[in-house]
Design a protein around this motif. Structure first.
Motif, PDB file in Angstrom:
ATOM      1  N   GLU A  30      -4.350  -7.033  12.299  1.00 49.77           N
ATOM      2  CA  GLU A  30      -3.386  -6.334  11.450  1.00 49.77           C
ATOM      3  C   GLU A  30      -3.831  -6.401   9.984  1.00 49.77           C
ATOM      4  O   GLU A  30      -4.409  -7.392   9.551  1.00 49.77           O
ATOM      5  CB  GLU A  30      -2.019  -7.027  11.588  1.00 49.77           C
ATOM      6  N   VAL A  31      -3.535  -5.339   9.239  1.00 49.70           N
ATOM      7  CA  VAL A  31      -3.726  -5.396   7.780  1.00 49.70           C
ATOM      8  C   VAL A  31      -2.341  -5.471   7.133  1.00 49.70           C
ATOM      9  O   VAL A  31      -1.512  -4.581   7.327  1.00 49.70           O
ATOM     10  CB  VAL A  31      -4.480  -4.160   7.246  1.00 49.70           C
ATOM     11  N   VAL A  32      -2.117  -6.574   6.415  1.00 56.00           N
ATOM     12  CA  VAL A  32      -0.844  -6.752   5.708  1.00 56.00           C
ATOM     13  C   VAL A  32      -1.132  -6.604   4.220  1.00 56.00           C
ATOM     14  O   VAL A  32      -2.069  -7.209   3.705  1.00 56.00           O
ATOM     15  CB  VAL A  32      -0.266  -8.166   5.949  1.00 56.00           C
ATOM     16  N   SER A  33      -0.338  -5.800   3.544  1.00 59.98           N
ATOM     17  CA  SER A  33      -0.534  -5.662   2.110  1.00 59.98           C
ATOM     18  C   SER A  33       0.665  -6.234   1.361  1.00 59.98           C
ATOM     19  O   SER A  33       1.810  -5.952   1.708  1.00 59.98           O
ATOM     20  CB  SER A  33      -0.724  -4.182   1.780  1.00 59.98           C
ATOM     21  N   LEU A  34       0.381  -7.058   0.344  1.00 58.16           N
ATOM     22  CA  LEU A  34       1.435  -7.597  -0.509  1.00 58.16           C
ATOM     23  C   LEU A  34       1.445  -6.801  -1.796  1.00 58.16           C
ATOM     24  O   LEU A  34       0.414  -6.741  -2.486  1.00 58.16           O
ATOM     25  CB  LEU A  34       1.165  -9.066  -0.841  1.00 58.16           C
ATOM     26  N   ILE A  35       2.573  -6.163  -2.106  1.00 62.42           N
ATOM     27  CA  ILE A  35       2.632  -5.425  -3.363  1.00 62.42           C
ATOM     28  C   ILE A  35       3.859  -5.880  -4.159  1.00 62.42           C
ATOM     29  O   ILE A  35       4.822  -6.414  -3.605  1.00 62.42           O
ATOM     30  CB  ILE A  35       2.645  -3.884  -3.180  1.00 62.42           C
ATOM     31  N   GLU A 182     -14.191  -2.372  13.050  1.00 57.36           N
ATOM     32  CA  GLU A 182     -15.330  -2.928  13.797  1.00 57.36           C
ATOM     33  C   GLU A 182     -15.128  -4.385  14.172  1.00 57.36           C
ATOM     34  O   GLU A 182     -15.514  -4.828  15.243  1.00 57.36           O
ATOM     35  CB  GLU A 182     -16.602  -2.836  12.945  1.00 57.36           C
ATOM     36  N   LEU A 183     -14.525  -5.177  13.244  1.00 58.54           N
ATOM     37  CA  LEU A 183     -14.481  -6.622  13.448  1.00 58.54           C
ATOM     38  C   LEU A 183     -13.175  -7.105  14.064  1.00 58.54           C
ATOM     39  O   LEU A 183     -13.124  -8.180  14.648  1.00 58.54           O
ATOM     40  CB  LEU A 183     -14.681  -7.355  12.111  1.00 58.54           C
ATOM     41  N   GLY A 184     -12.111  -6.341  13.867  1.00 58.19           N
ATOM     42  CA  GLY A 184     -10.814  -6.771  14.384  1.00 58.19           C
ATOM     43  C   GLY A 184     -10.225  -7.942  13.612  1.00 58.19           C
ATOM     44  O   GLY A 184      -9.258  -8.556  14.047  1.00 58.19           O
ATOM     45  N   THR A 185     -10.821  -8.283  12.455  1.00 57.64           N
ATOM     46  CA  THR A 185     -10.273  -9.359  11.621  1.00 57.64           C
ATOM     47  C   THR A 185      -8.963  -8.879  10.987  1.00 57.64           C
ATOM     48  O   THR A 185      -8.877  -7.733  10.560  1.00 57.64           O
ATOM     49  CB  THR A 185     -11.283  -9.693  10.489  1.00 57.64           C
ATOM     50  N   SER A 186      -7.976  -9.752  10.919  1.00 54.69           N
ATOM     51  CA  SER A 186      -6.746  -9.398  10.198  1.00 54.69           C
ATOM     52  C   SER A 186      -6.973  -9.604   8.710  1.00 54.69           C
ATOM     53  O   SER A 186      -7.600 -10.593   8.314  1.00 54.69           O
ATOM     54  CB  SER A 186      -5.592 -10.291  10.650  1.00 54.69           C
ATOM     55  N   PHE A 187      -6.465  -8.693   7.905  1.00 58.11           N
ATOM     56  CA  PHE A 187      -6.590  -8.833   6.455  1.00 58.11           C
ATOM     57  C   PHE A 187      -5.211  -9.012   5.841  1.00 58.11           C
ATOM     58  O   PHE A 187      -4.259  -8.349   6.273  1.00 58.11           O
ATOM     59  CB  PHE A 187      -7.182  -7.568   5.813  1.00 58.11           C
ATOM     60  N   VAL A 188      -5.124  -9.869   4.827  1.00 59.40           N
ATOM     61  CA  VAL A 188      -3.938  -9.884   3.957  1.00 59.40           C
ATOM     62  C   VAL A 188      -4.450  -9.505   2.576  1.00 59.40           C
ATOM     63  O   VAL A 188      -5.303 -10.189   2.009  1.00 59.40           O
ATOM     64  CB  VAL A 188      -3.259 -11.263   3.910  1.00 59.40           C
ATOM     65  N   LEU A 189      -3.939  -8.408   2.069  1.00 57.25           N
ATOM     66  CA  LEU A 189      -4.518  -7.778   0.894  1.00 57.25           C
ATOM     67  C   LEU A 189      -3.478  -7.701  -0.223  1.00 57.25           C
ATOM     68  O   LEU A 189      -2.441  -7.069  -0.052  1.00 57.25           O
ATOM     69  CB  LEU A 189      -4.926  -6.362   1.334  1.00 57.25           C
ATOM     70  N   VAL A 190      -3.788  -8.376  -1.342  1.00 60.00           N
ATOM     71  CA  VAL A 190      -2.902  -8.239  -2.512  1.00 60.00           C
ATOM     72  C   VAL A 190      -3.363  -7.046  -3.320  1.00 60.00           C
ATOM     73  O   VAL A 190      -4.556  -6.902  -3.596  1.00 60.00           O
ATOM     74  CB  VAL A 190      -2.963  -9.510  -3.397  1.00 60.00           C
ATOM     75  N   THR A 191      -2.446  -6.181  -3.676  1.00 56.57           N
ATOM     76  CA  THR A 191      -2.828  -5.031  -4.490  1.00 56.57           C
ATOM     77  C   THR A 191      -1.659  -4.580  -5.368  1.00 56.57           C
ATOM     78  O   THR A 191      -0.499  -4.834  -5.058  1.00 56.57           O
ATOM     79  CB  THR A 191      -3.306  -3.855  -3.599  1.00 56.57           C
ATOM     80  N   LEU A 200      -4.356   1.500   3.696  1.00 55.72           N
ATOM     81  CA  LEU A 200      -5.023   0.456   4.482  1.00 55.72           C
ATOM     82  C   LEU A 200      -4.092  -0.348   5.389  1.00 55.72           C
ATOM     83  O   LEU A 200      -4.515  -0.864   6.416  1.00 55.72           O
ATOM     84  CB  LEU A 200      -5.727  -0.529   3.543  1.00 55.72           C
ATOM     85  N   ALA A 201      -2.816  -0.457   4.981  1.00 55.11           N
ATOM     86  CA  ALA A 201      -1.984  -1.478   5.630  1.00 55.11           C
ATOM     87  C   ALA A 201      -1.259  -0.973   6.876  1.00 55.11           C
ATOM     88  O   ALA A 201      -0.817   0.174   6.944  1.00 55.11           O
ATOM     89  CB  ALA A 201      -0.967  -2.014   4.632  1.00 55.11           C
ATOM     90  N   ASP A 202      -1.117  -1.878   7.848  1.00 53.02           N
ATOM     91  CA  ASP A 202      -0.201  -1.623   8.971  1.00 53.02           C
ATOM     92  C   ASP A 202       1.193  -2.056   8.559  1.00 53.02           C
ATOM     93  O   ASP A 202       2.185  -1.536   9.056  1.00 53.02           O
ATOM     94  CB  ASP A 202      -0.607  -2.468  10.190  1.00 53.02           C
ATOM     95  N   LYS A 203       1.231  -3.068   7.670  1.00 52.59           N
ATOM     96  CA  LYS A 203       2.520  -3.639   7.270  1.00 52.59           C
ATOM     97  C   LYS A 203       2.480  -3.907   5.775  1.00 52.59           C
ATOM     98  O   LYS A 203       1.492  -4.450   5.277  1.00 52.59           O
ATOM     99  CB  LYS A 203       2.703  -4.955   8.033  1.00 52.59           C
ATOM    100  N   ILE A 204       3.532  -3.498   5.091  1.00 52.60           N
ATOM    101  CA  ILE A 204       3.601  -3.727   3.643  1.00 52.60           C
ATOM    102  C   ILE A 204       4.754  -4.683   3.364  1.00 52.60           C
ATOM    103  O   ILE A 204       5.835  -4.570   3.951  1.00 52.60           O
ATOM    104  CB  ILE A 204       3.824  -2.399   2.880  1.00 52.60           C
TER     105      ILE A 204
END
Ligand code: ATP
Length: 248
Positions: A30-35, A182-191, A200-204
Motif C-alpha cells: 500500500e502507498v499511504v500519503s501523509l498530508i 515492481e517491488l510490492g514494498t509499502s510506502f509511507v510518503l510525507v508530502t 501515488l497514494a492508495d490511502k491519504i
C-alpha cells in the motif's frame, strides 16, 4: 494484512504535544500519503513509526506484534527503512561506494549492486561520481536505492520530492509508482503536494495540529471530506450556508 501501525499514540517534544492519539495502519503493498500544513505532525509520525521518537502513550505494531520498545536501529531487521528529508548520502563517496555500503549493511537476501543498477539505470551511469557532485534528483535516487537494497516491507519517505523542480518531480513520481508496482514494498510518503498524494497514494491521511482529521482513499477524501478543514485543504471550495429542513 497490516504491516506497521500506530495505535492511539501521544508524542511530546519536551512539554509540547506534537501528536494526539494518532492511529495509522500501513497495509501490505500500500502507498499511504501523509498530508497537512507545516507543523501538522507528518514528520513526527514517520519518526514515531521508525522509533526515533518515543510515544508517551499508545503502541507501535509490526504485523500485529507490539514493537513499541524497539529502537530505530533494531527496526531494520524487521524490514522497515526510512529516508529523511535531508537524504544523508555520503558526499565524499562515489555513487557506487554509497550503494556498496548499503548492500553490505543490508539484511540477508537484499539486493546486489547489479539489481540496484537495473532498477536505477541513471546510477550505473553515475557510479564513479562523488555524492556531492550529483543533482538533487540523482541524490534522491541514491538515497532511495540505499533504502531499498535490503528489500524492506515498508519504506518511509519524508518529502522525497521537496527539493526537485517540477519536471524532475514528475519523473521521480513516475519512477516511484513503477518501483512500487515492481517491488510490492509499502510506502509511507510525507508530502505537501496534494496532486502527488492523489496520484501515488492508495490511502491519504490528512493531518491538522497533531491529529489525523481524515483517512481514506483519494476519492473518499476528495468527494466526501469529513469536515470543512479537509474540504478547504483538498480543493477549490465555495462554502454555502444552508438551513436543513424536513423533506416533503
Ligand atoms: P513540515 O511540513 O513543516 O515539515 P510536519 O507536519 O512534518 O511539518 P513536524 O515536523 O512533525 O511537522 O512537527 C510537528 C510539531 O512538532 C511542530 O510544532 C514542530 O515545531 C514540533 N517539533 C518537531 N520536531 C521538534 C523537535 N525536535 N523539538 C521540538 N519541537 C519539535
Amino acid at each position: 494484512m497490516t504491516l506497521l501501525a500506530l495505535e492511539n499514540c501521544d508524542v511530546f517534544y519536551d512539554k509540547a504535544q506534537a501528536l494526539h492519539k494518532v492511529s495509522l495502519g500501513v497495509e501490505a503493498n500500500e502507498v499511504v500519503s501523509l498530508i497537512g500544513r507545516n507543523g501538522a505532525g507528518k514528520s513526527t509520525i514517520l519518526k514515531t513509526l521508525i522509533g526515533l521518537n518515543r510515544a508517551a502513550s499508545g503502541r507501535r505494531l509490526w504485523k500485529g506484534d507490539d514493537v513499541t520498545a524497539l529502537r530505530a536501529d533494531q527496526l531494520g531487521r524487521l524490514g522497515i527503512a526510512y529516508v529523511p528529508e535531508d537524504r544523508r548520502i555520503f558526499p565524499n563517496l562515489s555513487v557506487e561506494e554509497n550503494l556498496r555500503i548499503a548492500t553490505l549493511m543490508g539484511r540477508q537476501g537484499g539486493w546486489n549492486l547489479a539489481r540496484v543498477y537495473d532498477l536505477f539505470p541513471v546510477l550505473r551511469e553515475r557510479s564513479a561520481q562523488p555524492g556531492d557532485t550529483l543533482s538533487g534528483g540523482e541524490q534522491q535516487r541514491v538515497a532511495l536505492a540505499r533504502a531499498l537494497v535490503s528489500r524492506p516491507g515498508v519504506l518511509l519517505l519524508d518529502e522525497p520530492m521537496s527539493a526537485l523542480d517540477a519536471k524532475l518531480k514528475k519523473s521521480l513520481q513516475a519512477e516511484l509508482k513503477k518501483l512500487h508496482r515492481e517491488l510490492g514494498t509499502s510506502f509511507v510518503l510525507v508530502t505537501h503536494d496534494l496532486e502527488e498524494a492523489m496520484m501515488l497514494a492508495d490511502k491519504i491521511c490528512v493531518m491538522r495540529a497533531g491529529r489525523v482529521v481524515q483517512t481514506g482513499t483519494p476519492t473518499e477524501i476528495y468527494y466526501r471530506p469529513a469536515n470543512m478543514f479537509v474540504a478547504g485543504f483538498i480543493g477549490e471550495t465555495n462554502f454555502l450556508s444552508v438551513d436543513v429542513g424536513a423533506g416533503s
